[in-house]
Design a protein around this motif. Structure first.
Motif, PDB file in Angstrom:
ATOM      1  N   ILE A  55       0.782  -1.075  -0.090  1.00  0.00           N
ATOM      2  CA  ILE A  55      -0.051   0.077  -0.184  1.00  0.00           C
ATOM      3  C   ILE A  55       0.998   1.338  -0.041  1.00  0.00           C
ATOM      4  O   ILE A  55       1.843   1.295   0.785  1.00  0.00           O
ATOM      5  CB  ILE A  55      -1.065   0.200   1.142  1.00  0.00           C
ATOM      6  CG1 ILE A  55      -1.759  -1.005   1.107  1.00  0.00           C
ATOM      7  CG2 ILE A  55      -1.855   1.292   1.065  1.00  0.00           C
ATOM      8  CD1 ILE A  55      -2.699  -1.627   2.340  1.00  0.00           C
ATOM      9  N   LEU A 118      -4.332   7.030  -1.391  1.00  0.00           N
ATOM     10  CA  LEU A 118      -4.053   5.881  -1.040  1.00  0.00           C
ATOM     11  C   LEU A 118      -4.205   4.772  -2.069  1.00  0.00           C
ATOM     12  O   LEU A 118      -5.345   4.553  -2.418  1.00  0.00           O
ATOM     13  CB  LEU A 118      -4.528   5.780   0.537  1.00  0.00           C
ATOM     14  CG  LEU A 118      -3.909   4.599   1.298  1.00  0.00           C
ATOM     15  CD1 LEU A 118      -2.427   5.155   1.753  1.00  0.00           C
ATOM     16  CD2 LEU A 118      -4.739   4.494   2.475  1.00  0.00           C
ATOM     17  N   GLN A 120      -3.057   0.748  -3.752  1.00  0.00           N
ATOM     18  CA  GLN A 120      -2.691  -0.813  -3.444  1.00  0.00           C
ATOM     19  C   GLN A 120      -2.323  -1.146  -4.835  1.00  0.00           C
ATOM     20  O   GLN A 120      -2.994  -1.124  -5.704  1.00  0.00           O
ATOM     21  CB  GLN A 120      -3.338  -1.603  -2.687  1.00  0.00           C
ATOM     22  CG  GLN A 120      -2.957  -2.913  -1.919  1.00  0.00           C
ATOM     23  CD  GLN A 120      -4.179  -3.802  -1.397  1.00  0.00           C
ATOM     24  OE1 GLN A 120      -5.017  -3.741  -1.389  1.00  0.00           O
ATOM     25  NE2 GLN A 120      -3.364  -4.411  -0.319  1.00  0.00           N
ATOM     26  N   ILE A 137      -8.722  -0.840  -1.288  1.00  0.00           N
ATOM     27  CA  ILE A 137      -7.698  -1.386  -0.349  1.00  0.00           C
ATOM     28  C   ILE A 137      -8.220  -2.762   0.199  1.00  0.00           C
ATOM     29  O   ILE A 137      -9.492  -2.852   0.576  1.00  0.00           O
ATOM     30  CB  ILE A 137      -7.375  -0.402   0.833  1.00  0.00           C
ATOM     31  CG1 ILE A 137      -6.745   0.747   0.228  1.00  0.00           C
ATOM     32  CG2 ILE A 137      -6.044  -1.413   1.690  1.00  0.00           C
ATOM     33  CD1 ILE A 137      -5.861   0.786  -0.719  1.00  0.00           C
ATOM     34  N   TRP A 210      -4.896  -1.600  10.137  1.00  0.00           N
ATOM     35  CA  TRP A 210      -5.343  -0.635   9.318  1.00  0.00           C
ATOM     36  C   TRP A 210      -4.982   0.748  10.113  1.00  0.00           C
ATOM     37  O   TRP A 210      -4.970   1.852   9.281  1.00  0.00           O
ATOM     38  CB  TRP A 210      -6.818  -0.865   9.112  1.00  0.00           C
ATOM     39  CG  TRP A 210      -7.346   0.274   8.461  1.00  0.00           C
ATOM     40  CD1 TRP A 210      -8.521   1.032   8.718  1.00  0.00           C
ATOM     41  CD2 TRP A 210      -7.056   0.830   6.962  1.00  0.00           C
ATOM     42  NE1 TRP A 210      -8.859   1.918   7.831  1.00  0.00           N
ATOM     43  CE2 TRP A 210      -8.000   1.592   6.700  1.00  0.00           C
ATOM     44  CE3 TRP A 210      -6.231   0.443   6.064  1.00  0.00           C
ATOM     45  CZ2 TRP A 210      -7.891   2.287   5.721  1.00  0.00           C
ATOM     46  CZ3 TRP A 210      -6.168   0.864   4.880  1.00  0.00           C
ATOM     47  CH2 TRP A 210      -7.034   2.064   4.546  1.00  0.00           C
ATOM     48  N   VAL A 213      -1.537   1.846   9.177  1.00  0.00           N
ATOM     49  CA  VAL A 213      -1.590   2.284   7.719  1.00  0.00           C
ATOM     50  C   VAL A 213      -1.967   3.624   7.711  1.00  0.00           C
ATOM     51  O   VAL A 213      -1.431   4.844   6.922  1.00  0.00           O
ATOM     52  CB  VAL A 213      -2.521   1.558   6.838  1.00  0.00           C
ATOM     53  CG1 VAL A 213      -2.341   1.987   5.529  1.00  0.00           C
ATOM     54  CG2 VAL A 213      -1.446   0.173   6.662  1.00  0.00           C
ATOM     55  N   GLU A 217      -0.005   7.303   6.726  1.00  0.00           N
ATOM     56  CA  GLU A 217      -0.630   8.155   5.611  1.00  0.00           C
ATOM     57  C   GLU A 217      -0.679   9.680   5.969  1.00  0.00           C
ATOM     58  O   GLU A 217      -0.215  10.525   5.267  1.00  0.00           O
ATOM     59  CB  GLU A 217      -1.848   7.687   5.091  1.00  0.00           C
ATOM     60  CG  GLU A 217      -2.617   8.448   4.240  1.00  0.00           C
ATOM     61  CD  GLU A 217      -4.124   8.320   3.927  1.00  0.00           C
ATOM     62  OE1 GLU A 217      -4.765   8.677   2.849  1.00  0.00           O
ATOM     63  OE2 GLU A 217      -4.692   7.386   4.819  1.00  0.00           O
TER      64      GLU A 217
END
Length: 506
Positions: A55, A118, A120, A137, A210, A213, A217
């Motif tokens: 990602i 964002l 993947q 995602i 998550w 992530v 971000e």
């Protein structure tokens, strides 16, 4: 028709799967064996590690309304490709579309140049193409796949027992409700026999992942990676359907310890099936995997009957030609053709997996006059392709005996990974004959003679070309010298290919 990713073994047929993991500092190689026969090879090299599943926080650098697509910078050599449907369309674990993109939606209403996004990776960069991206995602664990941008809750199609499907669906919905969780989940095949506690543990793990992530971000600048999938050895253990796997043998103590700890935490019931292989003989040699890999780089695949396949990979598609070869059969020609096609259908399905061939595959079966033979060959091909974990589709056989198969391509084939185009023929697989090169030399000398005034010429070429000029083409060479009224001298250059030559003015 569509072919499912997996099918149960036929009654009475015992399938024994083994996984061999070979580790060197430069690469990791994984071989999947079924009853001692190689079925799949996965290779991950340190210098060219696959990025599917990673990602990234990307930056949109170009929006193309005419293509309904955008190019996104994610920090690789080439910009990655993102289609509008991959921003909106949702899929389940088997790639089945859950929600289609509204045809009226335009790419420039979804993203703008300079925007951070964002994304993947769903396909590795291949050839001259950059990576393929999705905005939908999905993060896998042992038993679940988390879909943070979706509300879909589903069960893998490979779980066919209706009671199990209902139970799992109820468990997931109850866990989501109790935690007020946003996002969807798919129960993977491995989750069929998972306990409620194991499902809950996976769910908690995915939510924590998550959150990490999302934090990255916010804290990082685009383009940058915010989540990297597991190394190949650990991915294979995580993604395995374990009911037929007897052993995983790893020839590196360090990787064995790492994978064992990983399995002990996520799947303790499988921990004892992981072994360290300490032998001096390379593990791939012990199981003849090295020989099978070398065979998979050849275009010709011999069949036990004496027939053979010719597999030719090109940029556009892969073609497969089936021949009876030395197989003459015992009854008649039609029976010989039928048995060859039947054996070829089974062998081909395995070759597609071993070679990791994707895209469009055109199979040229030998023409069969009996309709029942056609049906049996097609049933055999479909049954064998059902063993493939990669999604495939098969068309009906045409009147010319052609069958089109499409196989999802997410990474380079074994041939493209391990080989490169021949510098002599530039990947054509053929080269000009010495005779052709001789005549090119003659034309070049005439061209030079008309343009420049010189006393003599020196021809530099490979040994086969010079030999031909001194032998069969000596008369032609003498006639040319008379025609231009200049002398021509010859010199061998050992490093030249059969197509290379130089004409030097002296």
């Amino acid at each position: 028709m569509s072919v499912n990713d997996h099918t149960p073994a036929s009654p009475g047929r015992l399938i024994r799967e083994e996984i061999l993991i070979n580790i060197t500092p430069q690469e990791t190689r994984v071989a999947m064996l079924e009853n001692g026969m190689l079925q799949e090879v996965h290779i991950e090299r340190v210098k060219s590690k696959g990025i599917v599943g990673n990602i990234y926080l990307g930056k949109v650098v170009r929006v193309l309304p005419g293509m309904q697509a955008a190019f996104v910078e994610i920090g690789l050599e080439r910009t990655a490709f993102l289609h509008a449907r991959d921003l909106v369309t949702q899929h389940d674990a088997e790639g089945i579309v859950l929600q289609q993109m509204d045809q009226d939606i335009q790419i420039n209403s979804l993203v703008t140049e300079g925007q951070n996004i964002l994304v993947q990776v769903v396909k590795d960069p291949m050839g001259s193409k950059g990576a393929r991206l999705t905005g939908q995602i999905s993060i896998p664990s042992r038993n679940l796949v988390y879909l943070p941008n979706s509300d879909y809750v589903g069960i893998s199609q490979r779980i066919q027992d209706e009671d199990s499907r209902e139970t799992l669906l109820t468990q997931i919905n109850e866990l989501r409700s109790s935690r007020c969780i946003n996002g969807g989940f798919i129960v993977r095949t491995a989750g069929e026999k998972a306990t409620v506690e194991e499902i809950r543990a996976d769910l908690e793990f995915l939510l924590r992942l998550w959150q990490r992530v999302k934090q990255r971000e916010k804290s990082q600048l685009a383009p940058s990676i915010v989540h990297e999938d597991l190394p190949l050895a650990m991915r294979m253990v995580r993604d395995l359907t374990w009911q037929n796997v007897e052993k995983i043998r790893i020839d590196s103590r360090e990787t064995f310890d790492m994978v064992s700890n990983f399995a002990r935490e996520l799947m303790p019931d499988t921990f004892e099936r992981i072994e360290h292989y300490p032998g001096e003989r390379p593990i791939f040699d012990l199981y003849a995997v090295e020989d099978e890999i070398q065979k998979a780089l050849q275009t010709k695949v011999p069949l036990k009957s004496g027939g053979y396949l010719i597999i030719d990979q090109t940029e556009a598609m892969t073609t497969v030609d089936i021949n009876t070869g030395s197989f003459v059969g015992k009854r008649n020609l039609e029976e010989t053709i039928f048995k060859t096609n039947l054996e070829a259908a089974s062998a081909l399905a395995r070759q597609l997996r071993v070679r990791n061939i994707g895209g469009i595959i055109i199979i040229d079966f030998i023409d069969m006059a009996v309709e029942d033979h056609v049906k049996q060959v097609m049933r055999t091909l479909e049954r064998e392709l059902e063993k493939d974990k990669t999604k495939t589709q098969v068309s009906a056989m045409s009147s010319l005996g052609l069958v089109e198969v499409t196989r999802k391509r997410t990474s380079e084939s074994l041939e493209r990974l391990l080989t490169e185009p021949c510098p002599s023929c530039a990947g054509r697989g053929t080269q000009k004959t010495p005779e052709t090169t001789c005549y090119e030399i003659f034309r070049e000398i005439i061209r030079e003679a008309r343009e420049f005034d010189t006393e003599k010429y020196l021809v530099i070429a490979s040994q086969p070309v010079i030999d031909l000029l001194l032998d069969e083409e000596s008369t032609g060479l003498a006639d040319l010298q008379d025609f231009i009224n200049k002398s021509i001298h010859l010199q061998v250059e050992p490093t030249f290919t059969q197509e290379q030559f130089d004409v030097v003015l002296m």
